[in-house]
Write a protein that holds these residues in place. Structure first.
Motif, PDB file in Angstrom:
ATOM      1  N   CYS A 162      41.996  46.194  42.153  1.00 50.25           N
ATOM      2  CA  CYS A 162      40.620  45.589  41.890  1.00 50.25           C
ATOM      3  C   CYS A 162      39.851  45.381  43.097  1.00 50.25           C
ATOM      4  N   THR A 163      40.405  45.118  44.194  1.00 51.07           N
ATOM      5  CA  THR A 163      39.671  45.208  45.605  1.00 51.07           C
ATOM      6  C   THR A 163      39.742  46.078  46.335  1.00 51.07           C
ATOM      7  N   ALA A 164      39.769  47.452  45.752  1.00 57.84           N
ATOM      8  CA  ALA A 164      39.666  48.729  46.539  1.00 57.84           C
ATOM      9  C   ALA A 164      38.518  48.816  47.125  1.00 57.84           C
ATOM     10  N   ASP A 165      38.646  50.113  48.198  1.00 58.63           N
ATOM     11  CA  ASP A 165      37.214  50.019  49.048  1.00 58.63           C
ATOM     12  C   ASP A 165      36.604  51.192  48.099  1.00 58.63           C
ATOM     13  N   TYR A 166      35.485  50.580  47.464  1.00 57.41           N
ATOM     14  CA  TYR A 166      34.699  51.345  46.451  1.00 57.41           C
ATOM     15  C   TYR A 166      33.636  52.200  47.126  1.00 57.41           C
ATOM     16  N   ALA A 167      33.226  51.464  48.535  1.00 61.27           N
ATOM     17  CA  ALA A 167      32.252  52.510  49.107  1.00 61.27           C
ATOM     18  C   ALA A 167      32.818  53.644  49.483  1.00 61.27           C
TER      19      ALA A 167
END
Length: 369
Positions: A162-167
């Protein structure tokens, strides 16, 4: 002891997903959460950013009673009240604990139809296009059980995903977006599946943490009357409290003309709920390779690396093929070799084989697969 992972997740939700600005109002809806830590972190984080936080808590046992005794009057009034509240906010975060994911099983179909039409749909027709919103689950014992993992291991998995590097995820998705925008005809093969449809002229939307947590998909929609062939989904799906396995559809000119599952009678009732339920409003490729196996939760299952999902029911306005329905049901087929394999072609070119993207410009999407 305070868990710093909750603070990191709250930051993702407030700053990346909702992009909150000073002076805005945020509605936090918490359903069946075992503890209030994440809600408190969101309230405090919103206030620190100059945002007004509002909180609504719900209980699925109470919701079941409301739905089991639903009337058109009660559902319409509930829909009006919740929509009025939604119209007062600029952002929405929905957190669902799901202490018992089967809580709604057995609610009569006609009562669920009243809820879908007059309450849920009425609210979502405003929330989805008019607010900055994100929805997520919360790690519970029952959720860990559905994932077939011990609770502590599941919590580690949950916060990691859930706290992945979404950028970085959005950068990796960009070449796939370009290919989908240029494509006209899609062909899909897998065990029990031979399907063709067009995506010509339909917008393509990358998803990297803005609306769902966890995230990782690129979606569009089939041209409404273009789907032909058969598809057999290899992932179980829970919808309105009922688990369906081995779902199989046959399409003719976009319409589902045959449908079977382990719950065929219930499946038929859903597909007969309105005209649009037998047509599809979304097709999407899963790109989150940290999510590997189904856990009977759509927010996770539809992001599985090497998968795609096809959706009977309503189309999203961002990628609209004109289909309208009170249902929107994402059904997942995993094409990795360990799930039987499969291929996807764009205009005759092999795009993905056994869950791995083939073209050189898409190799970034195979990382970790």
């Amino acid at each position: 002891m305070h868990d710093p992972r909750i603070d990191r997740l709250a930051t993702v939700l407030l700053d990346h997903s909702c992009e909150l600005k000073q002076g805005e109002t945020l509605l936090i809806e918490a359903i069946d959460l075992p503890e209030p830590d994440l809600v408190c972190a969101l309230v405090e984080g919103a206030a620190a950013r100059g945002v007004t936080p509002l909180v609504e808590t719900k209980n699925q046992r109470v919701q079941r009673s409301l739905l089991a005794n639903a009337t058109e009057t009660s559902m319409k009034l509930s829909g009006v009240l919740e929509r009025n509240r939604m119209e007062q906010v600029q952002a929405y975060i929905g957190i669902r604990g799901a202490a018992n994911a089967s809580q709604l099983k057995g609610v009569p179909a006609d009562r669920m139809d009243l809820y879908q039409e007059h309450w849920l749909r009425h609210v979502n027709e405003y929330r989805v296009p008019k607010t900055k919103w994100v929805v997520l689950r919360y790690p519970t014992d029952s959720f860990a059980q559905a994932a077939d993992m011990p609770t502590h291991e599941f919590e580690d998995f949950f916060f990691d995903v859930c706290t992945a590097d979404y950028a970085a995820m959005r950068v990796a998705q960009a070449p796939l977006v370009a290919r989908m925008q240029a494509a006209e005809q899609v062909r899909i093969t897998a065990p029990g599946t031979e399907l063709e449809f067009s995506i010509k002229g339909i917008p393509v939307i990358p998803c990297s943490g803005e609306r769902n947590i966890p995230d990782g998909e690129v979606f569009t929609a089939p041209v409404r009357d273009s789907i032909n062939g058969t598809i057999r989904f290899n992932t179980p799906s829970r919808y309105q409290g009922v688990v369906h396995n081995d779902i199989c559809f046959t399409f003719k000119n976009g319409q589902i003309i045959e449908a079977t599952s382990t719950e065929t009678e219930r499946l038929t009732t859903l597909l007969d709920s309105d005209e649009g339920a037998r047509y599809c409003g979304e097709w999407s490729l899963g790109t989150n390779n940290r999510v590997r196996h189904p856990m009977l939760d759509t927010l996770f299952d539809e992001k599985i690396g090497g998968s795609f999902h096809l959706t009977p029911g309503n189309a999203y306005e961002e990628a609209d093929n004109g289909n309208r329905s009170r249902i929107h049901w994402d059904l997942v087929l995993i094409q990795r070799a360990d799930y039987g394999g499969g291929e996807i072609y764009f205009d005759g070119e092999l795009l993905r084989k056994d869950g791995r993207f083939v073209p050189s410009d898409l190799q970034g999407l195979n990382e970790g697969l």
